[in-house]
Design a protein around this motif. Sequence first.
Motif, short mmCIF file in Angstrom:
data_model
loop_
_atom_site.label_atom_id
_atom_site.label_comp_id
_atom_site.label_asym_id
_atom_site.label_seq_id
_atom_site.Cartn_x
_atom_site.Cartn_y
_atom_site.Cartn_z
N ASN A 120 1.35 -1.00 -0.04
CA ASN A 120 -0.02 0.02 -0.14
C ASN A 120 0.71 1.12 0.08
O ASN A 120 2.15 1.35 -0.04
CB ASN A 120 -1.59 0.50 1.17
CG ASN A 120 -2.36 -1.30 1.17
OD1 ASN A 120 -2.68 -1.64 0.36
ND2 ASN A 120 -2.41 -1.61 2.63
N VAL A 121 0.29 2.21 -0.75
CA VAL A 121 0.75 3.55 -0.55
C VAL A 121 -0.39 5.23 -0.51
O VAL A 121 -0.97 4.51 -0.47
CB VAL A 121 0.99 3.73 -1.65
CG1 VAL A 121 2.00 5.55 -2.19
CG2 VAL A 121 2.63 3.19 -2.29
N SER A 132 4.94 1.68 -0.09
CA SER A 132 5.57 1.50 -0.53
C SER A 132 6.54 2.15 -1.78
O SER A 132 6.43 3.21 -1.96
CB SER A 132 5.53 0.45 -1.54
OG SER A 132 5.95 -0.28 -3.37
N ILE A 133 7.95 1.72 -1.31
CA ILE A 133 8.47 3.00 -2.09
C ILE A 133 8.97 3.28 -3.75
O ILE A 133 8.52 3.84 -4.06
CB ILE A 133 10.26 3.21 -1.74
CG1 ILE A 133 10.46 3.79 -0.41
CG2 ILE A 133 11.63 3.75 -2.86
CD1 ILE A 133 12.05 3.30 0.03
N CYS A 134 8.99 1.88 -3.94
CA CYS A 134 8.53 1.47 -5.26
C CYS A 134 7.69 1.37 -6.36
O CYS A 134 7.29 1.89 -7.43
CB CYS A 134 9.24 0.48 -6.03
SG CYS A 134 11.65 -0.41 -5.40
N LYS A 135 6.45 1.89 -5.59
CA LYS A 135 4.96 2.00 -6.74
C LYS A 135 5.25 3.25 -6.19
O LYS A 135 4.18 3.23 -6.94
CB LYS A 135 3.92 0.31 -5.29
CG LYS A 135 2.63 0.67 -5.56
CD LYS A 135 1.73 -0.09 -4.86
CE LYS A 135 0.21 -0.37 -5.77
NZ LYS A 135 -0.42 -0.94 -4.98
N ALA A 136 5.34 3.57 -4.73
CA ALA A 136 5.06 5.23 -4.50
C ALA A 136 6.15 5.92 -6.24
O ALA A 136 5.53 6.51 -6.88
CB ALA A 136 5.51 5.94 -3.12
N ALA A 137 7.27 5.23 -6.65
CA ALA A 137 7.25 5.98 -8.08
C ALA A 137 7.39 5.98 -8.65
O ALA A 137 7.26 6.80 -9.68
CB ALA A 137 9.33 5.52 -7.50
#
Length: 209
Positions: A120-121, A132-137
Motif C-alpha cells: 500500500n501507498v 512502498s517506495i517503488c510503487k510510490a515512485a
Amino acid sequence: MDNDICVWGTDVYTDDSSICKAAIHAGTLGNNGGLVTVKKTAGLSSYSGSTRNGVTTRDDGSWPGSFVFYNASRPQTPKTTNTPTQKPPVQGTCSTTAKDLQESIALVHCPSGCMVNGSNVWGTDVYTDDSSICKAAIHAGTLSNNGGLVTVKKTTGQSSYIGSTKNGVKTRNYGSWPGSFVFYNTSRPQIPKTTNTPTQKLPGSFFYV
C-alpha cells in the motif's frame, strides 16, 4: 535573501511562498540564483516550518495548493549528506519502505512489476514512510513499472496525506503520521509527461533569490 518574503513549509511549500527563497531552503539552489523546476501539488492540511541553509520557513495550517522542486539540476550549494550516490544503492523489493532505510537520503534500486506487486501507498508526492517506495515512485512518475533507480529523502511527518490515482497506481488518504518521504533530485523520469517538462519553456524571471 530578503527576510520579508515568507515561505511556509519544509520540502512541500504553500503555493504563495517565494519559490526562489524556498529553493535555497530546500538546498536546490544557492544564494547566487539559477534554474529550478517547480511542480505544483495538492494542498496539505498543515505545513511545518524549519531552518535550513540560512532560511527560516514558517508553520501553517490548511492551504489549497502546494509546490515541490521537481527533477531539479544539481544544487549549487550541495552538502556531503546530499550525495547519496557515494554509497551503493539499496537493493529494494516492491515492499521496501523508507522505514527500512538507514540513511536520510538513499539511492534505491526497484525491481520490475511493483505496480501490481507493491504494498500500500498513502499520500501524493509526499508519502508516509511505511508506504512502498517503488510503487510510490511509479505513482509519482519518477519510475516506470520496469523498475530502476530512485533517490529517496526522508522528511518530517504530516498531519494528513491525500491519496490520488496517477500512472496506474491508486494511493490512499491517511491522517497524522510521524514520518514521510519524497523523491529527491532524481534523474529524468522514465515515463515523462509533456505537462512535467517545463524546461521546454524559457524560465521565468524572479526578483528575489
